[in-house]
Write an enzyme that holds these catalytic residues in place. Sequence first.
Site, mmCIF file in Angstrom:
data_model
loop_
_atom_site.group_PDB
_atom_site.id
_atom_site.type_symbol
_atom_site.label_atom_id
_atom_site.label_comp_id
_atom_site.label_asym_id
_atom_site.label_seq_id
_atom_site.Cartn_x
_atom_site.Cartn_y
_atom_site.Cartn_z
ATOM 1 C CG ASN A 35 -1.854 0.951 1.345
ATOM 2 O OD1 ASN A 35 -2.672 1.225 0.010
ATOM 3 N ND2 ASN A 35 -2.389 1.736 2.309
ATOM 4 C CG ASP A 58 4.671 -10.273 3.708
ATOM 5 O OD1 ASP A 58 4.255 -10.640 4.879
ATOM 6 O OD2 ASP A 58 3.736 -10.088 2.824
ATOM 7 N N GLY A 82 0.571 -3.752 8.149
ATOM 8 C CA GLY A 82 -0.761 -4.160 8.204
ATOM 9 C C GLY A 82 -1.706 -3.473 7.293
ATOM 10 C CG LEU A 83 -3.690 -5.775 4.835
ATOM 11 C CD1 LEU A 83 -4.599 -6.882 4.489
ATOM 12 C CD2 LEU A 83 -3.124 -5.245 3.784
ATOM 13 C CB SER A 124 -6.711 1.628 16.131
ATOM 14 O OG SER A 124 -7.900 2.215 15.666
ATOM 15 C CE1 TYR A 148 -6.728 -1.757 10.851
ATOM 16 C CE2 TYR A 148 -8.520 -0.519 12.213
ATOM 17 C CZ TYR A 148 -7.331 -0.827 11.836
ATOM 18 O OH TYR A 148 -6.309 0.288 11.990
ATOM 19 C CE LYS A 152 -4.399 -2.353 13.409
ATOM 20 N NZ LYS A 152 -2.972 -2.104 13.439
ATOM 21 C CG LEU A 199 -13.828 13.637 7.012
ATOM 22 C CD1 LEU A 199 -15.226 13.975 6.298
ATOM 23 C CD2 LEU A 199 -14.221 14.376 8.510
ATOM 24 N N GLY A 293 -21.894 0.745 11.380
ATOM 25 C CA GLY A 293 -20.665 0.608 12.477
ATOM 26 C C GLY A 293 -19.987 2.036 12.954
ATOM 27 C CG ASP A 294 -19.200 5.526 10.861
ATOM 28 O OD1 ASP A 294 -17.938 4.756 10.966
ATOM 29 O OD2 ASP A 294 -19.388 6.593 9.967
HETATM 30 P P1 NAD Z 1 -0.513 2.519 5.389
HETATM 31 O O1 NAD Z 1 -1.381 1.410 4.772
HETATM 32 O O2 NAD Z 1 -0.130 3.892 4.713
HETATM 33 O O3 NAD Z 1 0.924 1.965 5.680
HETATM 34 C C1 NAD Z 1 1.038 0.590 6.182
HETATM 35 C C2 NAD Z 1 2.474 0.002 5.465
HETATM 36 O O4 NAD Z 1 2.775 -1.217 5.798
HETATM 37 C C3 NAD Z 1 2.293 0.163 3.837
HETATM 38 O O5 NAD Z 1 3.540 0.808 3.205
HETATM 39 C C4 NAD Z 1 2.076 -1.150 3.270
HETATM 40 O O6 NAD Z 1 2.769 -1.488 2.029
HETATM 41 C C5 NAD Z 1 2.958 -2.119 4.407
HETATM 42 N N1 NAD Z 1 2.477 -3.418 4.619
HETATM 43 C C6 NAD Z 1 1.213 -3.960 4.783
HETATM 44 N N2 NAD Z 1 1.234 -5.160 4.856
HETATM 45 C C7 NAD Z 1 2.531 -5.486 5.106
HETATM 46 C C8 NAD Z 1 3.337 -6.781 5.143
HETATM 47 N N3 NAD Z 1 2.542 -8.059 5.171
HETATM 48 N N4 NAD Z 1 4.438 -6.973 5.070
HETATM 49 C C9 NAD Z 1 5.305 -5.679 5.173
HETATM 50 N N5 NAD Z 1 4.687 -4.473 4.806
HETATM 51 C C10 NAD Z 1 3.285 -4.374 4.901
HETATM 52 O O7 NAD Z 1 -1.144 2.723 6.751
HETATM 53 P P2 NAD Z 1 -1.054 3.593 8.005
HETATM 54 O O8 NAD Z 1 -2.111 4.698 7.904
HETATM 55 O O9 NAD Z 1 0.454 4.326 7.834
HETATM 56 O O10 NAD Z 1 -1.265 2.883 9.234
HETATM 57 C C11 NAD Z 1 0.087 2.045 9.846
HETATM 58 C C12 NAD Z 1 -0.405 1.479 11.037
HETATM 59 O O11 NAD Z 1 -1.222 2.378 11.987
HETATM 60 C C13 NAD Z 1 -1.215 0.339 10.528
HETATM 61 O O12 NAD Z 1 -1.165 -0.922 11.346
HETATM 62 C C14 NAD Z 1 -2.906 0.777 10.886
HETATM 63 O O13 NAD Z 1 -3.692 -0.401 11.249
HETATM 64 C C15 NAD Z 1 -2.524 1.563 12.347
HETATM 65 N N6 NAD Z 1 -3.558 2.691 12.362
HETATM 66 C C16 NAD Z 1 -3.987 3.563 11.368
HETATM 67 C C17 NAD Z 1 -4.861 4.452 11.530
HETATM 68 C C18 NAD Z 1 -5.102 5.757 10.375
HETATM 69 O O14 NAD Z 1 -5.898 6.259 10.511
HETATM 70 N N7 NAD Z 1 -4.175 5.661 9.491
HETATM 71 C C19 NAD Z 1 -5.354 4.720 12.749
HETATM 72 C C20 NAD Z 1 -5.156 3.771 13.632
HETATM 73 C C21 NAD Z 1 -4.334 2.891 13.686
HETATM 74 N N1 UDP Z 2 -17.290 10.374 7.302
HETATM 75 C C1 UDP Z 2 -17.900 11.079 6.383
HETATM 76 N N2 UDP Z 2 -17.804 10.750 5.191
HETATM 77 C C2 UDP Z 2 -16.820 9.951 4.633
HETATM 78 C C3 UDP Z 2 -15.866 9.530 5.604
HETATM 79 C C4 UDP Z 2 -16.027 9.796 6.929
HETATM 80 O O1 UDP Z 2 -18.893 11.591 6.807
HETATM 81 O O2 UDP Z 2 -16.513 10.074 3.173
HETATM 82 C C5 UDP Z 2 -17.311 10.551 8.641
HETATM 83 C C6 UDP Z 2 -17.389 9.353 9.515
HETATM 84 O O3 UDP Z 2 -18.772 8.824 9.610
HETATM 85 C C7 UDP Z 2 -16.743 9.630 10.785
HETATM 86 C C8 UDP Z 2 -15.883 10.758 10.550
HETATM 87 O O4 UDP Z 2 -15.860 11.248 9.181
HETATM 88 O O5 UDP Z 2 -17.936 10.372 11.668
HETATM 89 C C9 UDP Z 2 -14.381 10.052 10.461
HETATM 90 O O6 UDP Z 2 -14.377 9.004 9.684
HETATM 91 P P1 UDP Z 2 -12.840 8.278 9.177
HETATM 92 O O7 UDP Z 2 -13.211 6.981 8.481
HETATM 93 O O8 UDP Z 2 -11.941 9.369 8.828
HETATM 94 O O9 UDP Z 2 -12.207 7.665 10.760
HETATM 95 P P2 UDP Z 2 -13.194 6.628 11.605
HETATM 96 O O10 UDP Z 2 -13.121 7.482 12.827
HETATM 97 O O11 UDP Z 2 -14.342 6.228 11.292
HETATM 98 O O12 UDP Z 2 -12.238 5.508 11.814
#
Ligand code: NAD
Ligand code: UDP
Length: 337
Positions: A35, A58, A82-83, A124, A148, A152, A199, A293-294
Amino acid sequence: MNVLVTGGMGYIGSHTCIQMIEAGMTPVIFDNLYNSKETVLQRIEDVSGSKPEFVNGDVRNKALLIETMKRFNIESVIHFAGLKAVGESVAKPLEYYDNNVNGTLVLVDAMREAGVKSIIFSSSATVYGDPATVPITESFPTSATNPYGHSKLMVEECLTDFQKANPDWSIVLLRYFNPVGSHPTGKLGEDPQGIPNNLMPFVSQVAVGRREFLSVFGSDYPTKDGTGVRDYIHVVDLADGHVVALDKIGKKSGLHIYNLGTGNGYSVLDMVKAFEVASGKRIPYKLVERRPGDIAECWADPSKAQKDLGWKAKRTLEDMTRDSWLWQSNNPDGYPE
Ligand code: NAD
Ligand code: UDP
């Protein structure tokens, strides 16, 4: 300190590598580019003046992990890989459990063999499910409503049990609230593939003309304007949280859990308005049904991280929207191949 950063080419990982380099740490990126794009490496160098070592691998490849940790004398791991798409996780649960849960188990097993005993895990706020009240402290009950979120929670439980059995390890669970924004240079940012789920990337793509309008999911929540309220945190503040955690407790054995949020809640319409001001663009939107789910509202009590780590989010809503817009307007189609 040499630190293995799994997922370091991604959104949060790349910003964290920059803050680590600025703090004198040496990140070694381990990512399978599922990703993310290799261009990120060049952008990290452009901003920080230093190009991290990169291993295309990986996290389910134990032998390559062990070899990498030994080759680079790794002392700690930050595990971002991760995904992360909730909707996709409902359609593809096995892929999510394999990547997120199995991936972490393989990584920890590899660390054990390589003699590395310190890990920071990307958790998260989703692990709080639908909280009974806000703000949320680390002692709130946990639950999950989709694969998801389950992945976590499962990893948190596996790491907690593992730490109990191995008390000399340092395991840090960082529970992120809603990361937004980009590097203030506009060179790094969030680059979702396909239609953004979150968002702020959606709003940015409306502003730049890639999407016609924003669908606001739900306008009948019991909040100040009826739209969902979240704790949006600047990605550079979040990145700094990792640097501080590594510095302060990366060597301190134990299980450490922290919320990384600002403690402020903003509604969807607050975010739209702030983005309009930052970009000078109008963001057309339509009020539509709630997204399944929100939850109505979710924001952190971040005081534990401030007390123990001396970390506090510094950047404002204006910083978040300004930096998002700088990234999006300089890179309307995201990173080049
Ligand atoms: P992202 O997808 O931008 O980054 C994840 C990276 O991991 C990518 O570069 C992808 O290529 C790599 N990756 C995925 N599967 C892999 C594997 N099996 N082996 C090696 N590399 C792999 O995501 P992000 O937003 O930077 O999030 C990073 C972490 O934070 C994730 O674990 C995500 O679940 C967690 N997180 C993100 C958010 C958010 O809103 N972005 C919120 C809470 C937690
Ligand atoms: N949201 C929205 N439109 C979108 C995406 C998100 O109204 O296209 C709202 C969603 O319902 C939540 C807030 O924006 O209230 C943050 O959503 P996001 O998916 O960014 O993060 P979440 O807290 O759900 O992980």
